[in-house]
Design an enzyme around this catalytic site. Structure first.
Site, short mmCIF file in Angstrom:
data_model
loop_
_atom_site.label_atom_id
_atom_site.label_comp_id
_atom_site.label_asym_id
_atom_site.label_seq_id
_atom_site.Cartn_x
_atom_site.Cartn_y
_atom_site.Cartn_z
N ARG B 15 0.83 -1.21 0.00
CA ARG B 15 0.00 0.00 0.00
C ARG B 15 0.87 1.26 0.00
O ARG B 15 0.98 1.95 -1.00
CB ARG B 15 -0.94 -0.02 1.22
N ASP B 16 1.50 1.54 1.10
CA ASP B 16 2.27 2.78 1.24
C ASP B 16 3.40 2.85 0.22
O ASP B 16 3.74 3.93 -0.27
CB ASP B 16 2.83 2.83 2.67
N HIS B 207 7.32 4.10 12.62
CA HIS B 207 7.25 4.08 11.15
C HIS B 207 8.26 5.12 10.65
O HIS B 207 7.94 6.30 10.56
CB HIS B 207 5.81 4.43 10.73
N HIS B 209 11.00 6.63 7.98
CA HIS B 209 11.49 6.66 6.61
C HIS B 209 13.01 6.82 6.61
O HIS B 209 13.57 7.36 7.56
CB HIS B 209 10.81 7.80 5.84
N CYS B 240 10.32 9.09 -1.75
CA CYS B 240 9.90 10.20 -0.91
C CYS B 240 9.32 11.28 -1.82
O CYS B 240 10.07 11.92 -2.56
CB CYS B 240 11.08 10.75 -0.12
N ASN B 249 10.32 4.73 2.62
CA ASN B 249 10.21 3.78 3.72
C ASN B 249 11.51 3.00 3.96
O ASN B 249 12.20 2.64 3.03
CB ASN B 249 9.13 2.74 3.39
#
Lengths: 301, 301
Positions: B15-16, B207, B209, B240, B249
């Site tokens: 997803r992300d 979470h 990055h 990004c 990520n």
């Protein structure tokens, strides 16, 4: 958690980084790199080595490079010397510090310099004596302190043994190097702990490769033990000869970003450092290995 | 130093990660990716989102993907739902958990979803209620908890406020996201501390990055606070959007390597994970963003 208020970095890009480049760079480019690094605030720079050009043609211009840089007061210029002959060659260039080396892995020592760890230390003993007698500082690079490409994991006892040998021949401070970047925080802490059986923490520096992306977490773990000396390479210069295509030295930019973000002073101007990294990456014709440089350059647009 | 004995990872790549890809991938590829991830041992996977295909065409195949994966007992499949309409669409696909989101930065909230932070939480309140009534878990993604591309540094008080709003509308657990990867250990710890004013540590996940290469050191810092839930993206999927060409990520492979290296269990088979990352990187036609994958693939030869 206590962190050091300041950290001192040894920039190893010009030597440890560039010695792995297939195509040797012109001396003028190396000189310009050193100039830019010291202008960016680096106060310790490993400039070159005095290894036979038969083995390391990339550093054959050692005299030229050392003669070409404008020496600044307060900057320590170090050079790698593999033996007495190399040391004598280096002497003419007045380095502030020489670097001798040894592995915590027997197999690595054999494959790399064709002798046992103990023999390698015996061979370095007269080099260290000669340097100290000449008023030149001596640093010892301890490789494979966490893992070895031939032996796998290295137990802390081997690191302790190597640190003891370094101490015995007169080496003043040592680098705990994770040469193939396989280390993770607890393993790196154990290697540092083992080193501290022979050296006080102020004389121990962390040299972490970023092959597995672990260098900064290892740095954090080392900082938490009181280590405040680290080594790194601008633009992440120097690949990993044991895993082609993989990353080698941690990028100085990434390390400086971590430290500044934690409020730890380095005396380095990150923007000027990124520019130095861009300069050398352009000279090599490839993108920087620093994530911080990539992100900052993308933001500059 | 106490570390958790095990860590639970939420894989957000499908997803992300994939929602930032210019060229949407076929549903079959996404399904295969999810299959491979769960086969590698991932027990929480963020599969897709139910955002208007006008805004996120990459996730227009949400029903198809959710219908196509073989659901395994013990695996939690989560989906992002931006509003009640999205939630209702998701309902048919029986997700185990929905994800709502909010920013700790006013400017980011305005630019991203065109309303204030408080308004965004009011809008999500009925979604959360409906989900809980349907027996579906609710996670809240808190973005920009350290820095914002528009506002710069975000003070911990803003994170505390957002966590309080999340708690007030019934969100069960929250992600502390460093959306643009600018965080360093002490800043990330302050954001987590602020979150813990409203959520116990077991309900807080990290979470991070890797835009500036800091994700793993931030992970170490979070582990040291007792955080044992983390999110990551296989092969570092998802760039990004705020720094073109930069990393997004943190790669799941890199995180798993760190954790296993510290003796922390994840239940994940790193080799199978690297294969899953190779599969999706090949499908996207670009090299993996994972340093661990690069190093391990280089070693495989």
């Amino acid at each position: 958690m206590n962190y050091p208020a300041q950290v001192r970095l040894v920039e190893v890009g010009p030597r440890d980084g560039l010695q792995n480049e297939k195509q040797p760079l012109p001396a003028a480019v190396k000189i310009e790199l050193v100039q830019r690094l010291q202008a960016a605030g680096l106060r310790e720079i490993e400039v070159t080595s005095y290894v036979s050009p038969k083995w390391v043609p990339q550093m054959a211009d050692n005299h030229q490079v050392m003669a070409g840089i404008e020496r600044r007061t307060g900057v320590r210029y170090s050079v790698l010397t593999p033996n007495l002959k190399g040391f004598e060659a280096a002497l003419a260039d007045r380095p502030d510090e020489i670097v001798v080396f040894g592995a915590a892995s027997e197999a690595f020592s054999q494959k790399n310099i064709n002798c046992s760890i103990a023999e390698s230390m015996e061979r370095f003993a007269p080099v260290v004596q000669a340097a100290l007698a000449a008023g030149i500082a001596v640093r010892g690079a301890m490789s494979c302190t966490v893992g070895c490409p031939y032996e796998g994991e290295i137990p802390p006892e081997r690191v302790e043994m190597l640190a003891g040998l370094m101490k015995a021949i007169g080496v003043q401070r040592v680098d705990v190097a994770d040469t193939i970047g396989v280390g993770t925080p607890l393993k790196v802490q154990r290697a540092i702990e083992a080193t501290c059986k022979h050296y006080e923490i102020d004389r121990v520096s962390g040299h972490f490769h970023d092959t597995y992306g672990q260098a900064l977490s290892n740095t954090l773990a080392a900082l938490q033990m009181g280590v405040w000396n680290f080594q790194s390479s601008v633009a992440g210069l120097g690949g990993c000869p044991y895993a082609k295509g993989a990353t080698g030295n941690v990028a100085t930019e990434d390390l400086v970003y971590l430290l500044h973000g934690m409020g730890i002073a380095t005396g380095i101007d990150l923007d000027a450092l990124v520019d130095a990294g861009t300069f050398i990456s352009d000279a090599l014709g490839r993108p920087t290995g620093s994530r911080v440089a990539r992100a900052l350059l993308a933001r500059r647009g």
